[in-house]
Write a protein that holds these residues in place. Structure first.
Motif, short mmCIF file in Angstrom:
data_model
loop_
_atom_site.label_atom_id
_atom_site.label_comp_id
_atom_site.label_asym_id
_atom_site.label_seq_id
_atom_site.Cartn_x
_atom_site.Cartn_y
_atom_site.Cartn_z
N ARG A 148 0.83 -1.21 0.00
CA ARG A 148 0.00 0.00 0.00
C ARG A 148 0.87 1.27 0.00
NH1 ARG A 148 -5.36 -1.26 0.88
NH2 ARG A 148 -5.76 -3.30 1.82
N ILE A 149 1.91 1.26 0.79
CA ILE A 149 2.82 2.41 0.83
C ILE A 149 3.55 2.54 -0.51
CG2 ILE A 149 4.88 3.37 1.92
CD1 ILE A 149 3.97 2.10 4.52
N LEU A 150 3.93 1.40 -1.11
CA LEU A 150 4.58 1.43 -2.41
C LEU A 150 3.68 2.07 -3.46
CD1 LEU A 150 7.23 0.54 -3.81
CD2 LEU A 150 6.06 -1.59 -4.46
N ALA A 151 2.38 1.81 -3.37
CA ALA A 151 1.43 2.43 -4.30
C ALA A 151 1.37 3.94 -4.09
CB ALA A 151 0.04 1.81 -4.12
N VAL A 152 1.42 4.38 -2.83
CA VAL A 152 1.43 5.82 -2.56
C VAL A 152 2.68 6.47 -3.15
CG1 VAL A 152 1.56 7.58 -0.75
CG2 VAL A 152 0.03 5.62 -0.48
N LEU A 153 3.82 5.79 -3.04
CA LEU A 153 5.06 6.31 -3.62
C LEU A 153 4.96 6.41 -5.14
CD1 LEU A 153 7.71 4.39 -1.48
CD2 LEU A 153 6.99 6.78 -1.25
N GLY A 154 4.10 5.58 -5.73
CA GLY A 154 3.90 5.64 -7.18
C GLY A 154 3.28 6.94 -7.66
N VAL A 155 2.70 7.71 -6.75
CA VAL A 155 2.10 9.00 -7.10
C VAL A 155 3.16 10.05 -7.40
CG1 VAL A 155 0.73 10.92 -6.16
CG2 VAL A 155 0.00 8.55 -5.77
N LEU A 156 4.34 9.92 -6.80
CA LEU A 156 5.33 11.00 -6.81
C LEU A 156 5.80 11.44 -8.19
CD1 LEU A 156 7.54 10.01 -3.72
CD2 LEU A 156 5.78 11.79 -3.88
N PRO A 157 6.14 10.52 -9.14
CA PRO A 157 6.64 11.02 -10.43
C PRO A 157 5.68 11.97 -11.13
CG PRO A 157 7.10 8.67 -10.22
CD PRO A 157 6.23 9.04 -9.05
N CYS A 158 4.39 11.61 -11.17
CA CYS A 158 3.42 12.48 -11.84
C CYS A 158 3.12 13.74 -11.03
CB CYS A 158 2.12 11.72 -12.10
SG CYS A 158 2.21 10.60 -13.52
N ALA A 159 3.17 13.62 -9.70
CA ALA A 159 2.93 14.78 -8.85
C ALA A 159 4.02 15.84 -9.05
CB ALA A 159 2.88 14.36 -7.39
N ILE A 160 5.23 15.39 -9.38
CA ILE A 160 6.33 16.33 -9.66
C ILE A 160 6.27 16.79 -11.12
CG2 ILE A 160 8.84 16.58 -9.74
CD1 ILE A 160 9.00 14.40 -7.57
N LEU A 161 5.91 15.88 -12.02
CA LEU A 161 5.89 16.19 -13.45
C LEU A 161 4.91 17.30 -13.80
CD1 LEU A 161 6.71 15.51 -16.40
CD2 LEU A 161 4.89 13.79 -16.39
N MET A 162 3.71 17.27 -13.23
CA MET A 162 2.66 18.21 -13.63
C MET A 162 3.08 19.67 -13.46
SD MET A 162 -0.82 16.28 -12.35
CE MET A 162 -1.90 17.57 -12.95
N PRO A 163 3.54 20.11 -12.28
CA PRO A 163 3.96 21.51 -12.17
C PRO A 163 5.23 21.82 -12.96
CG PRO A 163 4.43 20.33 -10.13
CD PRO A 163 3.61 19.42 -10.97
N ALA A 164 6.14 20.83 -13.09
CA ALA A 164 7.40 21.06 -13.81
C ALA A 164 7.18 21.32 -15.30
CB ALA A 164 8.33 19.86 -13.62
N LEU A 165 6.10 20.77 -15.87
CA LEU A 165 5.82 20.95 -17.29
C LEU A 165 5.59 22.40 -17.66
CD1 LEU A 165 3.46 17.90 -17.97
CD2 LEU A 165 5.68 18.32 -19.06
N PHE A 166 5.13 23.21 -16.73
CA PHE A 166 4.85 24.61 -17.04
C PHE A 166 6.12 25.41 -17.32
CE2 PHE A 166 1.04 23.27 -14.75
CZ PHE A 166 0.05 23.74 -15.60
N PHE A 167 7.30 24.85 -16.97
CA PHE A 167 8.56 25.53 -17.22
C PHE A 167 9.21 25.07 -18.53
CE2 PHE A 167 7.90 25.55 -12.63
CZ PHE A 167 8.11 26.89 -12.33
N LEU A 168 8.56 24.16 -19.26
CA LEU A 168 9.11 23.63 -20.51
C LEU A 168 8.48 24.31 -21.71
CD1 LEU A 168 10.21 21.44 -18.59
CD2 LEU A 168 9.54 19.73 -20.29
N PRO A 169 9.26 24.50 -22.79
CA PRO A 169 8.65 25.00 -24.03
C PRO A 169 7.87 23.89 -24.70
CG PRO A 169 10.97 24.51 -24.39
CD PRO A 169 10.71 24.30 -22.92
N GLU A 170 6.85 24.27 -25.47
CA GLU A 170 6.09 23.29 -26.24
C GLU A 170 6.94 22.79 -27.40
OE1 GLU A 170 4.22 20.74 -26.98
OE2 GLU A 170 2.51 21.74 -26.04
N SER A 171 6.59 21.64 -27.95
CA SER A 171 7.31 21.08 -29.08
C SER A 171 7.30 22.04 -30.27
CB SER A 171 6.65 19.76 -29.50
OG SER A 171 6.96 19.44 -30.84
N PRO A 172 8.50 22.43 -30.78
CA PRO A 172 8.53 23.32 -31.95
C PRO A 172 7.84 22.73 -33.17
CG PRO A 172 10.69 23.21 -30.90
CD PRO A 172 9.85 22.15 -30.28
N ARG A 173 8.00 21.43 -33.39
CA ARG A 173 7.36 20.80 -34.55
C ARG A 173 5.85 20.87 -34.44
NH1 ARG A 173 10.13 17.34 -37.83
NH2 ARG A 173 8.44 15.85 -37.94
#
Length: 451
Positions: A198-223
């Motif tokens: 159960r705790i391992l499943a909670v840890l599975g949340v972390l990559p996407c929880a970090i990814l979502m706000p970090a995406l706002f600092f990336l440029p969109e695909s030029p293509r």
């Protein structure tokens, strides 16, 4: 506005007055300095973007690796049968197929960044459902949702990376997709030793929880911006990615088989190893498999733009065929040898070595390279549809393997690996006949080749 003037405007927020190095057109030394600096700036910019995007395949890998260390505990805690758990393990692939079907269209209409934001939400919900599940329904719903999310990511991330990477570094940067996936698998194996499911499943949340706000600092695909007719945004994004010293005029003009490879990638049986390693071996061997895969994929990160995609695929599928023959023979002979004999120990060691060689072979080519080639060979006008179909083929093959792996292993370990051996041999033939070399070629050069 002329492109040169846009470059000057773009520099202002980043540079102090008088600090910009002005190139002397008559000086070869200045030209070389500027070119080198531009390449360095471009590599740094793209590296930062890829570092953020790597959270997507880490999430993917964590999903793959989750079932291996948790199988016994989930079966005992929720009273599942082995077929019920096998269905649970395979449902991420069912969700992945649905995500793959729509991934191209989502990436087409709302962009790469928007696609990854959308993909992150069901991932987070899915992991939470698994963590709090008290019956099989919530367990299955969570697995489907997380599979749906990574299904979208499995198409979007390599395409996004290929879109933003400089041509000479494209293979290396797209290889980060598979490298990050193996890191995610390794993390699931490693953390699964120390925390309950159960705790391992909670840890599975972390990559996407970090990814979502970090995406706002990336440029969109030029293509993608260019394809949508957003010329100004396209040029700004490309200039930021390539560096302010870079001349992007030629690339601005330029930017205007994956199904077979991605299917064979999964039918090789690799996911049977990754999903159910604990069923075949013990914890130490499971962790060893994860560690070897990370190291081998890291080697591919350096080789993808040097050795060539086609050569790596041939070496990879050939090594996998050989290693699977070794594993199959070991299991066949073991059935006729007493368990307490020295020969039984030797055969068991040979089986483990064979699996490790298979993992190395897969990580050197058949794991990362199909995603690179898919991102390179699909024409822009059909990229979304064809990419979705190719990714769907990958997920469908993965679902078939993960659903049947436990049952096939219970039937015959030697027979299971014999089936995978035949498929890997077919992969060697397919690559030798159909797959072109795409190393060092622009997207447009590749399209001309196919025409």
């Amino acid at each position: 506005m002329p492109l040169s003037q846009e470059n000057e405007d773009l520099k202002k927020p980043f540079l102090h007055t008088g600090s910009w190095y002005r190139m002397n057109n008559d000086s070869k030394k200045s030209t070389l300095y500027t070119s080198t600096k531009a390449m360095r700036d471009a590599s740094i910019s793209v590296f930062f973007c890829v570092l953020v995007l790597a959270l997507g395949p880490i999430q993917f890998g964590f999903t793959i690796g989750y079932t291996s260390p948790t199988q016994s505990a989930i079966i005992n805690d929720l009273g599942l049968s082995v077929p019920e758990f096998s269905l649970f393990g395979s449902l991420s692939n069912v969700g992945g197929m649905v995500g793959a079907i729509i991934s191209g269209q989502i990436a087409e209409y709302i962009g790469r960044k928007g696609s990854l934001v959308i993909a992150s939400v069901p991932n987070i919900i899915g992991w939470l459902l698994i963590s709090f599940a008290n019956d099989i329904i919530f367990l299955y719903m969570g697995r489907l949702l997380e599979g749906f999310g990574v299904g979208i990511m499995s198409y979007t991330v390599p395409v996004y990376i290929a879109d933003i990477a400089p041509q000479k570094l494209r293979g290396r940067f797209v290889s980060v997709n598979q490298l990050s996936l193996t890191i995610g698998i390794m993390l699931a194996y490693l953390l699964g030793i120390f925390v309950e499911w159960r705790i391992l499943a909670v840890l599975g949340v972390l990559p996407c929880a970090i990814l979502m706000p970090a995406l706002f600092f990336l440029p969109e695909s030029p293509r993608w911006l260019a394809k949508m007719g957003m010329k100004e945004e396209f040029q700004i994004a490309l200039q930021v990615l390539r560096g302010f010293d870079a001349d992007i005029s030629s690339e601005v003009q330029e930017i205007t088989i994956g199904i077979g490879l991605l299917g064979l990638q999964q039918l090789s049986g690799m996911n049977a190893i990754l999903f159910y390693t604990n069923t075949i071996f013990q914890n130490a061997a499971t962790l060893g498999v994860g560690g070897v895969q990370v190291l081998a994929t890291f080697v591919t990160f350096w080789l993808a733009d040097k050795a060539g995609r086609r050569l790596l695929l041939l070496v990879s599928s050939g090594a996998m065929t050989f290693s699977l023959v070794l594993v199959a023979v070991s299991f066949y002979v073991t059935d006729y040898v007493p368990e307490d004999s020295f020969l039984h120990v030797i055969l068991s060691i040979l089986a483990v070595i064979g699996v490790l060689v298979m993992v190395i072979g897969f990580s050197l080519g058949l794991g990362p390279i199909p995603w690179i080639i898919m991102s390179e060979i699909l024409p822009v006008n059909i990229q979304s549809l064809a990419g979705s179909v190719a990714t769907l083929a990958n997920w469908l093959s993965s679902w078939l393997v993960t659903l049947t792996a436990n049952m096939l292993l219970n039937w015959s370990s030697g027979g299971t690996f014999t089936i995978y051996t035949v498929i890997c041999a077919l992969a060697v033939w397919f690559i030798a006949i159909w797959v072109p070399e795409t190393k060092g070629k622009t997207f447009e050069d590749i399209q001309v080749f196919f025409k």
